[in-house]
Design a protein around this motif. Structure first.
Motif, mmCIF file in Angstrom:
data_model
loop_
_atom_site.group_PDB
_atom_site.id
_atom_site.type_symbol
_atom_site.label_atom_id
_atom_site.label_comp_id
_atom_site.label_asym_id
_atom_site.label_seq_id
_atom_site.Cartn_x
_atom_site.Cartn_y
_atom_site.Cartn_z
ATOM 1 N N ALA A 182 3.615 11.415 -26.363
ATOM 2 C CA ALA A 182 3.652 11.722 -27.864
ATOM 3 C C ALA A 182 4.499 13.030 -28.303
ATOM 4 O O ALA A 182 5.152 12.804 -29.051
ATOM 5 C CB ALA A 182 2.363 11.578 -28.453
ATOM 6 N N ILE A 183 4.193 13.690 -27.296
ATOM 7 C CA ILE A 183 4.181 15.747 -28.100
ATOM 8 C C ILE A 183 5.889 15.891 -27.196
ATOM 9 O O ILE A 183 6.679 15.830 -28.015
ATOM 10 C CB ILE A 183 2.812 16.626 -27.244
ATOM 11 C CG1 ILE A 183 1.988 16.278 -27.738
ATOM 12 C CG2 ILE A 183 3.957 17.660 -26.864
ATOM 13 C CD1 ILE A 183 1.893 16.951 -29.263
ATOM 14 N N GLU A 184 5.713 14.858 -26.422
ATOM 15 C CA GLU A 184 7.689 15.617 -26.168
ATOM 16 C C GLU A 184 8.855 14.462 -26.611
ATOM 17 O O GLU A 184 9.817 15.036 -26.623
ATOM 18 C CB GLU A 184 7.716 14.437 -24.629
ATOM 19 C CG GLU A 184 7.451 14.982 -22.909
ATOM 20 C CD GLU A 184 6.803 14.697 -21.589
ATOM 21 O OE1 GLU A 184 7.416 13.610 -21.399
ATOM 22 O OE2 GLU A 184 6.627 14.983 -21.083
ATOM 23 N N ASP A 185 8.035 13.458 -27.068
ATOM 24 C CA ASP A 185 9.179 12.516 -28.249
ATOM 25 C C ASP A 185 9.064 13.153 -29.461
ATOM 26 O O ASP A 185 10.163 13.003 -29.846
ATOM 27 C CB ASP A 185 8.101 10.978 -28.504
ATOM 28 C CG ASP A 185 8.244 10.812 -27.303
ATOM 29 O OD1 ASP A 185 8.773 10.910 -26.342
ATOM 30 O OD2 ASP A 185 7.286 9.156 -27.231
ATOM 31 N N SER A 186 8.294 14.067 -29.982
ATOM 32 C CA SER A 186 8.303 14.843 -31.105
ATOM 33 C C SER A 186 8.865 16.293 -31.315
ATOM 34 O O SER A 186 9.463 16.296 -31.643
ATOM 35 C CB SER A 186 6.588 15.291 -31.393
ATOM 36 O OG SER A 186 6.435 15.772 -32.747
ATOM 37 N N TRP A 187 8.111 16.927 -29.414
ATOM 38 C CA TRP A 187 9.105 18.573 -29.626
ATOM 39 C C TRP A 187 10.138 18.721 -28.962
ATOM 40 O O TRP A 187 10.615 19.601 -28.769
ATOM 41 C CB TRP A 187 7.931 19.194 -28.978
ATOM 42 C CG TRP A 187 7.275 19.001 -29.783
ATOM 43 C CD1 TRP A 187 6.622 18.798 -31.380
ATOM 44 C CD2 TRP A 187 5.802 20.128 -30.052
ATOM 45 N NE1 TRP A 187 5.545 19.287 -31.947
ATOM 46 C CE2 TRP A 187 4.921 19.735 -31.178
ATOM 47 C CE3 TRP A 187 4.557 20.954 -29.005
ATOM 48 C CZ2 TRP A 187 3.617 20.842 -31.046
ATOM 49 C CZ3 TRP A 187 4.377 21.264 -29.081
ATOM 50 C CH2 TRP A 187 3.456 21.316 -30.306
ATOM 51 N N GLY A 188 10.631 17.583 -27.782
ATOM 52 C CA GLY A 188 11.843 17.165 -27.226
ATOM 53 C C GLY A 188 11.688 18.008 -26.057
ATOM 54 O O GLY A 188 12.971 18.644 -25.097
ATOM 55 N N GLN A 189 10.765 18.436 -25.722
ATOM 56 C CA GLN A 189 10.427 19.027 -24.713
ATOM 57 C C GLN A 189 9.399 18.691 -23.380
ATOM 58 O O GLN A 189 8.642 17.809 -23.712
ATOM 59 C CB GLN A 189 9.442 21.065 -24.569
ATOM 60 C CG GLN A 189 10.893 21.482 -25.418
ATOM 61 C CD GLN A 189 10.402 22.727 -25.647
ATOM 62 O OE1 GLN A 189 9.941 23.230 -26.952
ATOM 63 N NE2 GLN A 189 10.634 23.950 -24.674
ATOM 64 N N PRO A 190 9.726 19.067 -21.990
ATOM 65 C CA PRO A 190 8.164 18.598 -20.849
ATOM 66 C C PRO A 190 6.975 18.658 -21.314
ATOM 67 O O PRO A 190 6.696 20.805 -22.670
ATOM 68 C CB PRO A 190 9.181 19.288 -20.227
ATOM 69 C CG PRO A 190 10.242 19.048 -19.989
ATOM 70 C CD PRO A 190 10.743 19.617 -21.442
ATOM 71 N N VAL A 191 6.094 18.639 -21.476
ATOM 72 C CA VAL A 191 4.628 18.017 -21.424
ATOM 73 C C VAL A 191 4.008 17.463 -20.647
ATOM 74 O O VAL A 191 3.891 17.192 -19.498
ATOM 75 C CB VAL A 191 4.309 17.806 -23.172
ATOM 76 C CG1 VAL A 191 2.767 17.924 -23.202
ATOM 77 C CG2 VAL A 191 4.785 17.959 -24.292
ATOM 78 N N GLU A 192 2.780 19.037 -20.342
ATOM 79 C CA GLU A 192 1.449 18.788 -19.611
ATOM 80 C C GLU A 192 -0.029 19.105 -20.290
ATOM 81 O O GLU A 192 0.332 19.831 -20.888
ATOM 82 C CB GLU A 192 1.920 19.871 -18.395
ATOM 83 C CG GLU A 192 0.323 20.387 -17.460
ATOM 84 C CD GLU A 192 0.694 21.800 -17.087
ATOM 85 O OE1 GLU A 192 -0.334 21.792 -15.836
ATOM 86 O OE2 GLU A 192 0.938 22.369 -17.138
ATOM 87 N N PHE A 193 -0.582 17.802 -19.704
ATOM 88 C CA PHE A 193 -1.526 17.683 -20.601
ATOM 89 C C PHE A 193 -2.883 19.136 -19.515
ATOM 90 O O PHE A 193 -2.678 18.536 -18.133
ATOM 91 C CB PHE A 193 -2.411 15.785 -20.215
ATOM 92 C CG PHE A 193 -3.645 16.123 -20.793
ATOM 93 C CD1 PHE A 193 -3.387 15.917 -21.917
ATOM 94 C CD2 PHE A 193 -4.657 16.012 -19.685
ATOM 95 C CE1 PHE A 193 -4.823 15.716 -22.198
ATOM 96 C CE2 PHE A 193 -5.511 15.858 -20.652
ATOM 97 C CZ PHE A 193 -5.887 15.327 -21.876
ATOM 98 N N VAL A 194 -3.471 19.526 -20.054
ATOM 99 C CA VAL A 194 -4.664 20.305 -19.343
ATOM 100 C C VAL A 194 -6.058 19.743 -19.966
ATOM 101 O O VAL A 194 -6.598 19.599 -21.227
ATOM 102 C CB VAL A 194 -4.015 21.653 -20.214
ATOM 103 C CG1 VAL A 194 -5.702 22.420 -18.675
ATOM 104 C CG2 VAL A 194 -2.588 21.969 -19.973
ATOM 105 N N ASN A 195 -6.654 19.189 -18.572
ATOM 106 C CA ASN A 195 -8.039 19.011 -19.781
ATOM 107 C C ASN A 195 -8.896 19.812 -19.102
ATOM 108 O O ASN A 195 -9.576 20.811 -18.222
ATOM 109 C CB ASN A 195 -8.234 18.010 -17.937
ATOM 110 C CG ASN A 195 -9.464 17.537 -17.826
ATOM 111 O OD1 ASN A 195 -11.093 17.305 -19.397
ATOM 112 N ND2 ASN A 195 -10.340 16.632 -16.976
ATOM 113 N N LEU A 196 -9.597 20.614 -20.465
ATOM 114 C CA LEU A 196 -10.827 21.538 -20.566
ATOM 115 C C LEU A 196 -11.755 20.763 -20.777
ATOM 116 O O LEU A 196 -12.379 21.576 -22.273
ATOM 117 C CB LEU A 196 -10.208 22.288 -21.840
ATOM 118 C CG LEU A 196 -8.364 23.214 -20.876
ATOM 119 C CD1 LEU A 196 -8.158 23.876 -22.042
ATOM 120 C CD2 LEU A 196 -9.104 23.641 -19.350
ATOM 121 N N THR A 197 -12.514 19.731 -20.556
ATOM 122 C CA THR A 197 -13.565 18.770 -20.928
ATOM 123 C C THR A 197 -14.421 19.206 -20.032
ATOM 124 O O THR A 197 -14.526 19.131 -19.114
ATOM 125 C CB THR A 197 -12.922 17.523 -21.064
ATOM 126 O OG1 THR A 197 -13.166 16.891 -19.811
ATOM 127 C CG2 THR A 197 -12.208 17.277 -22.414
#
Length: 375
Positions: free
Chosen positions: A117-132
């Motif tokens: 969803a972020i990549e589609d909106s921002w047009g850049q590769p995205v890494e998910f960071v799990n801080l839970t």
């Protein structure tokens, strides 16, 4: 209709030694039972251990540790992931980080949907960071924000709930004495002084500042130094670990009212201020957007709680305060509410989704909300 509740996920690591005693207690009891030479030997071992910590353990070391992925050491693993998130991302890549307790974490079916969803909106590769981690408090949320703020670029999702605004000085005192996270924060130190909770000052030496955390995990630390592991994913399966029942939900609602409702108006001002400082720390670099989010809530529990006028008063106040905080900080706030359209049997309790299809539905809703946030 009010859909959220005062929730308390679960307790986490107590920092006990294999014998079941706190490290400091076990050490003192051992000294009391020994003679002079034995005491000298014990002190020598202690000095050697402290020397090892000072030389070998740094934030860079913590970043490379692969902690056991067990409920008993979720915060050891979280500490390493926070250290990893505090490093600069690869050039041209944004990150989306989730800072939450188990209730929101377990509502997500697949973190890749959020990254897409972020990549589609921002047009850049995205890494998910799990801080839970389970039962993550606002103090630990603020600490994570403080540690990663300078290097993080992208979007941070922070879970909020009325429960987090009910936490008091006694709970702050407990995690100050027995820290679960291997980092210290000036934001939390300021809050500790405002609440008149005693604790050590930050001196800037990692080992000394976090000695209690390191000592409580010394057995695992010795075994793990030098190992490197991949961050855990958030691709979940059905987790109907409890058999949902209406009777259980009635008991749970009574406990929520008893344990948290009475604290809210005494503690909300301090906790809102703490959250605002954490958000401001993340956004001050101009590289990070923040979205405050709430986990979905079992509609049966919502219905039971909504009959209580005192609860409705709390929720009206909470909604107003969290909306004003978002407006002041220039950030977004999303509560799924009735549009989430869940059934009570989609949950294992009042706030954990157990059905995988329900998680997929919630994750899709969240992904659509994220697409509305422009970089």
């Amino acid at each position: 209709m009010i859909e959220r509740a005062l929730v308390d996920p679960e307790t986490a690591n107590s920092g006990e030694s294999p014998s079941g005693q706190k490290p400091s207690i076990a050490f003192l009891n051992g000294l009391a039972d020994k003679g002079g030479l034995s005491v000298l030997g014990s002190l020598s071992v202690t000095v050697a251990w402290l020397a090892f910590l000072c030389i070998a353990v740094t934030p860079e070391t913590i970043r490379t540790l692969e902690w056991e992925q067990t409920k008993g050491d979720a915060y050891g693993s979280l500490t390493s992931r926070v250290a990893q998130a505090a490093t600069a991302s690869r050039e041209g890549q944004l990150r989306v980080g989730l800072i939450s307790a188990s209730s929101f974490r377990d509502s997500i079916s697949d973190s890749r949907l959020l990254s897409d969803a972020i990549e589609d909106s921002w047009g850049q590769p995205v890494e998910f960071v799990n801080l839970t981690a389970g039962a993550l408090t606002l103090w630990e949320t603020a600490t994570i924000a403080d540690v990663i703020a300078n290097q993080f670029e992208g979007l941070i999702l922070i879970e909020v709930s009325p429960n987090k605004f009910c936490r008091d000085a006694d709970e702050l005192r407990e995690i100050t004495t027995n820290p679960r996270l291997g980092f210290r924060s000036s934001i939390v130190s300021q809050d500790r002084k405002l609440r008149q909770v005693d604790g050590p000052d930050i001196i800037g030496v990692y080992t000394i500042d976090n000695l209690a955390f390191l000592l409580s995990r010394r057995y695992k630390l010795l075994a793990r130094v030098g190992t490197v592991g991949e961050p855990p994913s958030l691709v979940l399966k059905n987790q109907h670990s409890k058999l949902f029942s209406v009777e259980f939900m009635h008991r749970r609602v009574r406990a929520l009212k008893r344990d948290y409702l009475r604290k809210y108006f005494d503690e909300v001002d301090s906790n809102i201020s703490l959250l605002e400082r954490a958000v401001s720390r993340l956004t001050e670099t101009g590289k990070t957007r923040v979205l405050l989010v709430e986990a979905p809530f079992n509609p049966l529990a919502a219905q039971l709680l909504d009959t209580d006028p005192a609860y409705r008063e709390v929720m009206l106040d909470y909604d107003l305060r969290i909306s004003r905080l978002a407006e002041r900080c220039g950030i977004a706030y999303w509560a799924p509410g009735v549009q989430a359209d869940f059934a009570c049997f989609d949950f294992t309790d009042d706030f954990h989704i157990g059905d995988f299809k329900a998680r997929v539905k919630f994750t899709s809703q969240l992904a659509r909300r994220i697409k509305d946030i422009q970089r």
